[in-house]
Design a protein around this motif. Structure first.
Motif, PDB file in Angstrom:
ATOM      1  N   MET A  35     -31.986   4.576 -13.000  1.00  0.00           N
ATOM      2  CA  MET A  35     -31.990   4.859 -11.559  1.00  0.00           C
ATOM      3  C   MET A  35     -31.566   3.638 -10.746  1.00  0.00           C
ATOM      4  SD  MET A  35     -36.011   5.014 -10.455  1.00  0.00           S
ATOM      5  CE  MET A  35     -37.005   3.543 -10.221  1.00  0.00           C
ATOM      6  N   TYR A  36     -31.613   2.447 -11.353  1.00  0.00           N
ATOM      7  CA  TYR A  36     -31.191   1.220 -10.678  1.00  0.00           C
ATOM      8  C   TYR A  36     -29.727   0.882 -10.957  1.00  0.00           C
ATOM      9  CZ  TYR A  36     -35.181  -0.911  -8.271  1.00  0.00           C
ATOM     10  OH  TYR A  36     -36.168  -1.218  -7.362  1.00  0.00           O
ATOM     11  N   ASP A  37     -28.995   1.818 -11.539  1.00  0.00           N
ATOM     12  CA  ASP A  37     -27.578   1.557 -11.797  1.00  0.00           C
ATOM     13  C   ASP A  37     -26.869   1.213 -10.494  1.00  0.00           C
ATOM     14  OD1 ASP A  37     -25.195   1.340 -13.240  1.00  0.00           O
ATOM     15  OD2 ASP A  37     -24.663   3.425 -12.831  1.00  0.00           O
ATOM     16  N   GLY A  38     -26.109   0.152 -10.500  1.00  0.00           N
ATOM     17  CA  GLY A  38     -25.472  -0.375  -9.304  1.00  0.00           C
ATOM     18  C   GLY A  38     -25.988  -1.750  -8.962  1.00  0.00           C
ATOM     19  N   ILE A  39     -27.199  -2.088  -9.464  1.00  0.00           N
ATOM     20  CA  ILE A  39     -27.763  -3.413  -9.200  1.00  0.00           C
ATOM     21  C   ILE A  39     -26.880  -4.505  -9.797  1.00  0.00           C
ATOM     22  CG2 ILE A  39     -29.254  -3.418 -11.255  1.00  0.00           C
ATOM     23  CD1 ILE A  39     -31.344  -4.914  -9.596  1.00  0.00           C
ATOM     24  N   GLN A  40     -26.176  -4.170 -10.883  1.00  0.00           N
ATOM     25  CA  GLN A  40     -25.327  -5.161 -11.550  1.00  0.00           C
ATOM     26  C   GLN A  40     -24.103  -5.542 -10.724  1.00  0.00           C
ATOM     27  OE1 GLN A  40     -25.573  -2.012 -12.178  1.00  0.00           O
ATOM     28  NE2 GLN A  40     -23.773  -1.105 -13.148  1.00  0.00           N
ATOM     29  N   THR A  41     -23.809  -4.780  -9.681  1.00  0.00           N
ATOM     30  CA  THR A  41     -22.638  -5.062  -8.844  1.00  0.00           C
ATOM     31  C   THR A  41     -22.973  -5.957  -7.656  1.00  0.00           C
ATOM     32  OG1 THR A  41     -22.964  -3.138  -7.400  1.00  0.00           O
ATOM     33  CG2 THR A  41     -21.733  -2.787  -9.457  1.00  0.00           C
ATOM     34  N   LEU A  42     -24.239  -6.271  -7.454  1.00  0.00           N
ATOM     35  CA  LEU A  42     -24.667  -7.048  -6.287  1.00  0.00           C
ATOM     36  C   LEU A  42     -24.487  -8.531  -6.569  1.00  0.00           C
ATOM     37  CD1 LEU A  42     -27.950  -5.103  -5.430  1.00  0.00           C
ATOM     38  CD2 LEU A  42     -25.589  -4.551  -4.811  1.00  0.00           C
ATOM     39  N   ARG A  43     -23.673  -9.211  -5.749  1.00  0.00           N
ATOM     40  CA  ARG A  43     -23.345 -10.602  -6.047  1.00  0.00           C
ATOM     41  C   ARG A  43     -23.349 -11.511  -4.833  1.00  0.00           C
ATOM     42  NH1 ARG A  43     -21.036 -10.977 -11.237  1.00  0.00           N
ATOM     43  NH2 ARG A  43     -20.598  -8.946 -12.177  1.00  0.00           N
ATOM     44  N   GLN A  44     -23.349 -10.959  -3.615  1.00  0.00           N
ATOM     45  CA  GLN A  44     -23.282 -11.821  -2.439  1.00  0.00           C
ATOM     46  C   GLN A  44     -24.072 -11.217  -1.282  1.00  0.00           C
ATOM     47  OE1 GLN A  44     -19.115 -12.144  -1.605  1.00  0.00           O
ATOM     48  NE2 GLN A  44     -18.894 -10.026  -0.933  1.00  0.00           N
ATOM     49  N   THR A  45     -24.291 -12.040  -0.251  1.00  0.00           N
ATOM     50  CA  THR A  45     -25.053 -11.605   0.918  1.00  0.00           C
ATOM     51  C   THR A  45     -24.465 -10.322   1.495  1.00  0.00           C
ATOM     52  OG1 THR A  45     -25.564 -13.911   1.447  1.00  0.00           O
ATOM     53  CG2 THR A  45     -25.859 -12.288   3.200  1.00  0.00           C
ATOM     54  N   GLY A  46     -25.321  -9.368   1.775  1.00  0.00           N
ATOM     55  CA  GLY A  46     -24.883  -8.096   2.337  1.00  0.00           C
ATOM     56  C   GLY A  46     -24.690  -7.011   1.307  1.00  0.00           C
ATOM     57  N   ASP A  47     -24.616  -7.382   0.023  1.00  0.00           N
ATOM     58  CA  ASP A  47     -24.475  -6.372  -1.026  1.00  0.00           C
ATOM     59  C   ASP A  47     -25.790  -5.616  -1.185  1.00  0.00           C
ATOM     60  OD1 ASP A  47     -21.917  -7.187  -1.452  1.00  0.00           O
ATOM     61  OD2 ASP A  47     -22.263  -8.122  -3.407  1.00  0.00           O
ATOM     62  N   GLU A  48     -25.717  -4.302  -1.225  1.00  0.00           N
ATOM     63  CA  GLU A  48     -26.907  -3.500  -1.444  1.00  0.00           C
ATOM     64  C   GLU A  48     -26.513  -2.135  -1.985  1.00  0.00           C
ATOM     65  OE1 GLU A  48     -27.986  -1.207   2.611  1.00  0.00           O
ATOM     66  OE2 GLU A  48     -28.450  -3.353   2.661  1.00  0.00           O
ATOM     67  N   VAL A  49     -27.449  -1.473  -2.617  1.00  0.00           N
ATOM     68  CA  VAL A  49     -27.240  -0.120  -3.114  1.00  0.00           C
ATOM     69  C   VAL A  49     -28.561   0.628  -2.940  1.00  0.00           C
ATOM     70  CG1 VAL A  49     -27.845  -0.749  -5.490  1.00  0.00           C
ATOM     71  CG2 VAL A  49     -26.472   1.292  -5.069  1.00  0.00           C
TER      72      VAL A  49
END
Length: 500
Positions: A334-348
């Protein structure tokens, strides 16, 4: 219980109009007794059922259990509901009518509803009310619990919890085996101890080691003397935090080790936090001075695990927080997408814009279930008051100001109904003592719009009045409410003068 000034007007500095004039948050307020939530909500539900204000299409197609609920609510007498709720039949009907006429609604609750021995039933009562109109799984609707702070939501969902595996999965052999397959070593299917259970075990001499990261059991949990004695009986205590706290200073049975921790802004590779609305947000590392040997908690836990289980050393390795996020995406789908977060403002937002979208519910039959909620046994003993604990200007147990700018109450304030105070010959600011079988709290009368025979005191100072064994049955949440006697602290010979 208390007409919160912050609900009637709140100042939001980032909005110019609000910063100058304040923002009105509430149009109506219904004051109820401490512990009267289920009675008041059942009263509103009784009105909805009597006046047939249901969303019949939603209820017929997407719910089950209404007939049983209808029978249980019909058996509740209005007089009984009024006595326990502390609100009138007219008030309960007025709230029920609001809900029954609304096209959309979001039900929001927090610790005032959950921190009772019957907290789970309070939540069920809220959900019952929301389901009558299908206020879930669609725009501008929802059932929304507010968590304490930014680490709680994500931490619990990652399995930093005694009673659930990562992703909120039940602790059972099947789920343990799946985690074992993912990590390459056996995972125990034994349920862990909650924080209150850890303290009970420590008090009984059954806890050999306590590793505490953040928090402060001594100030957060009921009955501080009991917690103090429990912590003092643990042979080895390890505390890792960014500040010193009172629990670290409790004399140990043998050894106490204090370890410095980094803040989230100092963790190489950045970290994430999860909001109440399920948004997983990236929090980057910020350049600046670093504090001595402070280390991120995850590094310390992993290092400790390798020392305790050296045979698993080659499998207990992580390259950094980015690698952790990639592993989370695999282990907690269910947390798929967390691996794409790399910089300020990134969220899912996990689960998409709506949970239960399209009114598909995660139950065996795919439907939402109405559950009858019995009224808890709450009756204030004669000559006593119900006291609830509240927050002031503070972050968790860390008090930031001696006086709350919104309420005007000091840390020793006892929020009290003016008529109750007058009946006892008390004036605003008079010293009083609240007393029960657990302890005593010395404070001062603070006249406030509080329901009669109800009081409020600040937490954690009021924990001295709370019994350590009173908890909710399913989640083991402590009861942060109590019954107390009020004792005026007047010099001899001044009672008549105070009553004039």
């Amino acid at each position: 219980t208390y007409r919160e000034p912050g609900m009637e007007r709140y100042w939001i500095p980032s909005v110019p109009e609000s910063a100058l004039f304040g923002t009105k948050l509430a149009d109506d307020t219904f004051l109820i007794n401490t512990g009267g939530d289920a009675a008041f909500l059942n009263g509103a539900l009784k009105h909805i059922l009597e006046r047939d204000l249901l969303d019949h299409d939603f209820v017929a197609k997407h719910t089950t259990g209404l007939d049983e609920l209808r029978g249980a609510v019909a058996d509740l007498a209005w007089q009984t509901l009024e006595e326990q709720a502390g609100g009138s039949e007219a008030e309960m009907r007025a709230f029920g009518q609001m809900v029954g006429e609304a096209k959309t609604a979001v039900f929001v609750w927090s610790m005032g509803a959950t921190q009772h021995t019957f907290g789970e039933d309070n939540v069920r009562a809220i959900i019952n009310l929301g389901l009558t109109r299908g206020f879930v799984g669609r725009d501008r609707c929802g059932l929304m619990p507010i968590r304490g702070h930014s680490g709680v939501q994500g931490g619990a969902e990652m399995g930093a919890y005694a009673t659930a595996f990562p992703g909120g999965l039940p602790i059972n052999p099947e789920n343990a085996a799946a985690l074992g397959d993912a990590w390459g070593f056996p995972v125990s299917a034994q349920v862990g101890r909650t924080a209150p259970e850890m303290i009970d075990a420590a008090h009984a001499g059954e806890l050999d080691v306590l590793f505490s990261t953040g928090g402060n059991f001594l100030e957060a949990l009921p009955d501080p003397p009991y917690v103090d004695a429990a912590l003092g009986r643990v042979p080895l205590r390890v505390h890792q935090d960014i500040v010193l706290s009172s629990q670290m200073l409790v004399e140990p049975a043998e050894t106490v080790v204090l370890l410095p921790a980094t803040t989230r802004y100092e963790v190489p590779g950045g970290v994430t936090q999860t909001s109440t609305e399920r948004r997983i947000m990236f929090s980057p590392e910020i350049d600046g001075r670093r504090i001595g040997e402070a280390r991120p908690e995850w590094e310390v836990y992993l290092d400790l695990a390798r020392r305790v289980r050296p045979e698993l050393r080659d499998r207990l390795t992580v390259a950094g927080t980015q690698a952790l996020r990639e592993e989370i995406a695999k282990v907690v789908p269910m947390y798929d997408g967390i691996q794409t977060l790399r910089q300020t403002g990134d969220e899912v937002q996990y689960g998409g814009p709506h949970l239960c979208a399209g009114w598909n519910f995660p139950t065996a039959d795919g439907k939402a279930h109405f559950i009858p909620v019995p009224l808890p046994a709450v009756e204030v003993p004669a000559g006593m008051f119900a006291v609830a604990t509240r927050r002031g200007k503070q972050f968790n147990t860390m008090v930031q100001a001696e006086r709350d700018a919104i309420t005007g109450a000091g840390r020793d304030a006892v929020l009290m109904n003016p008529e109750d105070a007058a009946a006892m010959g008390l004036r605003d600011g008079d010293p009083i003592t609240l007393r029960n079988e657990t302890g005593a709290f010395a404070g001062r009368v603070f006249l406030a719009p509080v329901k009669s025979r109800n009081l409020q005191v600040h937490w954690p100072e009021g924990n001295v009045l709370l019994a350590h064994g009173r908890r909710s049955p399913a989640s083991d949440v402590p009861d942060y409410n109590a019954f107390v006697q009020v004792e005026p602290n007047r010099p001899a010979g001044t009672a008549a003068e105070a009553a004039d």
